[in-house]
Design a protein around this motif. Sequence first.
Motif, short mmCIF file in Angstrom:
data_model
loop_
_atom_site.label_atom_id
_atom_site.label_comp_id
_atom_site.label_asym_id
_atom_site.label_seq_id
_atom_site.Cartn_x
_atom_site.Cartn_y
_atom_site.Cartn_z
N GLN A 44 -34.26 -15.37 23.22
CA GLN A 44 -35.55 -14.81 24.28
C GLN A 44 -35.23 -14.53 25.51
OE1 GLN A 44 -38.55 -15.07 22.30
NE2 GLN A 44 -37.50 -15.99 20.57
N ALA A 45 -34.07 -14.23 25.89
CA ALA A 45 -33.68 -13.82 27.23
C ALA A 45 -34.00 -12.33 27.43
CB ALA A 45 -32.09 -13.92 27.68
N HIS A 46 -34.50 -12.35 28.63
CA HIS A 46 -35.06 -10.86 29.32
C HIS A 46 -33.92 -10.29 29.59
CE1 HIS A 46 -39.05 -12.42 29.97
NE2 HIS A 46 -38.28 -13.69 30.30
N GLY A 47 -33.58 -8.99 29.62
CA GLY A 47 -32.50 -8.24 30.26
C GLY A 47 -32.80 -7.77 31.39
N ALA A 48 -31.98 -8.09 32.49
CA ALA A 48 -31.83 -7.73 33.90
C ALA A 48 -30.41 -7.55 34.41
CB ALA A 48 -32.46 -8.59 34.62
N VAL A 49 -30.22 -6.35 34.74
CA VAL A 49 -28.75 -6.08 35.51
C VAL A 49 -28.54 -6.80 36.76
CG1 VAL A 49 -27.42 -4.40 36.26
CG2 VAL A 49 -28.67 -3.83 34.38
N CYS A 50 -27.40 -7.64 36.57
CA CYS A 50 -27.21 -8.72 37.76
C CYS A 50 -26.75 -7.81 39.01
CB CYS A 50 -25.97 -9.72 37.38
SG CYS A 50 -24.50 -9.09 37.20
N PRO A 51 -26.77 -8.53 40.13
CA PRO A 51 -26.31 -7.61 41.34
C PRO A 51 -25.18 -7.32 41.53
CG PRO A 51 -27.58 -9.83 41.84
CD PRO A 51 -27.34 -9.77 40.32
N ALA A 52 -24.12 -8.12 40.89
CA ALA A 52 -22.69 -7.68 40.78
C ALA A 52 -22.34 -6.33 40.06
CB ALA A 52 -21.86 -8.76 40.46
N CYS A 53 -23.20 -6.14 38.87
CA CYS A 53 -22.82 -5.03 38.25
C CYS A 53 -23.84 -3.64 38.81
CB CYS A 53 -23.74 -5.30 36.88
SG CYS A 53 -22.52 -6.28 35.73
N HIS A 54 -24.89 -3.90 39.56
CA HIS A 54 -25.55 -3.27 40.16
C HIS A 54 -24.57 -2.75 41.45
CE1 HIS A 54 -29.50 -2.43 38.95
NE2 HIS A 54 -30.01 -3.84 38.93
N ARG A 55 -23.92 -3.49 42.28
CA ARG A 55 -23.18 -3.23 43.42
C ARG A 55 -21.99 -2.37 42.88
NH1 ARG A 55 -24.07 -5.64 48.16
NH2 ARG A 55 -25.63 -7.29 47.90
N ILE A 56 -21.46 -2.73 41.67
CA ILE A 56 -20.26 -2.06 41.25
C ILE A 56 -20.81 -0.56 40.92
CG2 ILE A 56 -18.71 -1.78 39.15
CD1 ILE A 56 -18.58 -5.05 39.49
N ALA A 57 -22.08 -0.49 40.17
CA ALA A 57 -22.29 0.75 39.68
C ALA A 57 -22.93 1.87 40.83
CB ALA A 57 -23.75 0.68 38.99
N ASP A 58 -23.16 1.03 42.09
CA ASP A 58 -23.68 1.85 43.37
C ASP A 58 -22.45 1.85 44.24
OD1 ASP A 58 -26.21 1.92 42.22
OD2 ASP A 58 -26.81 0.63 43.56
N LYS A 59 -21.31 1.17 44.04
CA LYS A 59 -20.04 1.33 45.00
C LYS A 59 -20.66 0.88 46.32
CE LYS A 59 -17.36 4.63 42.86
NZ LYS A 59 -18.02 5.05 41.75
N TYR A 60 -21.39 -0.40 46.24
CA TYR A 60 -21.99 -0.66 47.39
C TYR A 60 -21.53 -2.42 47.64
CZ TYR A 60 -25.71 -2.14 50.76
OH TYR A 60 -26.38 -2.58 51.75
N PRO A 61 -20.06 -2.37 48.40
CA PRO A 61 -19.62 -3.77 48.35
C PRO A 61 -20.43 -4.90 49.41
CG PRO A 61 -18.40 -2.29 49.68
CD PRO A 61 -19.39 -1.54 49.02
N LYS A 62 -20.10 -6.07 49.02
CA LYS A 62 -20.39 -7.01 50.09
C LYS A 62 -19.25 -7.74 51.08
CE LYS A 62 -24.04 -10.96 49.75
NZ LYS A 62 -24.65 -10.59 50.89
N GLY A 63 -18.12 -7.24 50.56
CA GLY A 63 -17.04 -7.65 51.51
C GLY A 63 -15.97 -6.93 51.15
#
Length: 166
Positions: A59-78
Amino acid sequence: MTKRAPVPSSRPPQRHRTVQEYEHDTYKLKGKLKEPAVCPQCGAVFHKGRWTWVSKPAQAHGAVCPACHRIADKYPKGMLTLNGPYFVARREEILNLARNEEAKEKKEHPLARLMAIEERPEGTVILTTDSHLPRRIGEALHHAYDGEFAFHYDEGEQFVRATWSR
Ligand SMILES: [Zn+2]
């Protein structure tokens, strides 16, 4: 509460080290995440307020995690820049050490990942999805090979820039 992994005892004692707790990365998060949630891309599970590698609950919902979002957007945090003649001569070995550090960190903290390794005029640049990995890798390199290591957080600690050179 998340505890940091033990730090190598050989780190330079003169540097003031503030305790950096892992904050919940809210990048691209729309409102409050329903729990449990599972990232369809990497399988990380959001549970009790943090991303973990527990097995997928029913019963888990689907939600793209922040790390996968950042990789897809090429938006690093460091970022960690590596340069110097010693680095160039032992590049593959040193990058392997960096990947090993990522693997260890990612086990505990699913959002800590290497995003890309890029060649730039200033050196080889490792981009990460979190703000702890550049420091962890830089400290490991300093521990293993000596050299010069420095890092600083941008205002608000939203981004870390680190450099290791030898
Ligand atoms: Zn993910």
